[in-house]
Scaffold this motif. Structure first.
Motif: not given
Ligand code: ZN
Ligand code: ZN
Length: 129
Positions: A8-13, A22-27
């Motif tokens: 799970n991405c720590p930013r958007c879960k 973090i996930c690509e989108e958050c990156y």
């Protein structure tokens, strides 16, 4: 070779393939934010964290993370400080100010002691039953 795992991405879960923290989108979003912050700082070297955050609409927590990860070098920006994680004192190094670092260490020691005491209390109680 270890294959990347899902997490799970720590930013958007959101669930994502863990090839970075973090996930690509958050990156991508983080990179855009970084460009905004570093661009603003280039023009306004004397800004405070508050001013940068307001001008770029990037959260203070995010800018702070850029600083902590070494992407923004405070040495170039004399007025840029960020709050201590615990008491909010303005600092320029580490995550907490020196007095909180000391207090946190003591608290952790005390907490360990308390947990041990509780455990032995529970053991005594369960033996009675
Ligand atoms: Zn994400
Ligand atoms: Zn502090």
């Amino acid at each position: 070779m270890a294959s990347p795992k899902m997490g799970n991405c720590p930013r958007c879960k959101k669930l994502y393939l863990k090839i970075r923290d973090i996930c690509e989108e958050c990156y991508q979003k983080q990179e855009t934010e970084f460009q905004a912050v570093s661009g603003y700082l280039r023009e306004h070297k004397g800004s405070t964290l508050q001013e940068v955050s307001e001008a770029t609409e990037v959260s203070i927590a995010q800018i702070r993370q850029f600083i902590l990860s070494g992407r923004i070098m405070l040495v170039q920006f004399p007025n840029l400080t960020y709050p201590c994680e615990i008491c909010g004192t303005e600092i320029r190094k580490g995550r907490t100010c020196s007095s909180c670092t000391e207090t946190a260490k003591q608290l952790a020691d005390n907490l360990n002691k308390t947990v041990d005491e509780k455990k032995s209390y529970l053991r005594v109680m369960s033996e009675r039953i």
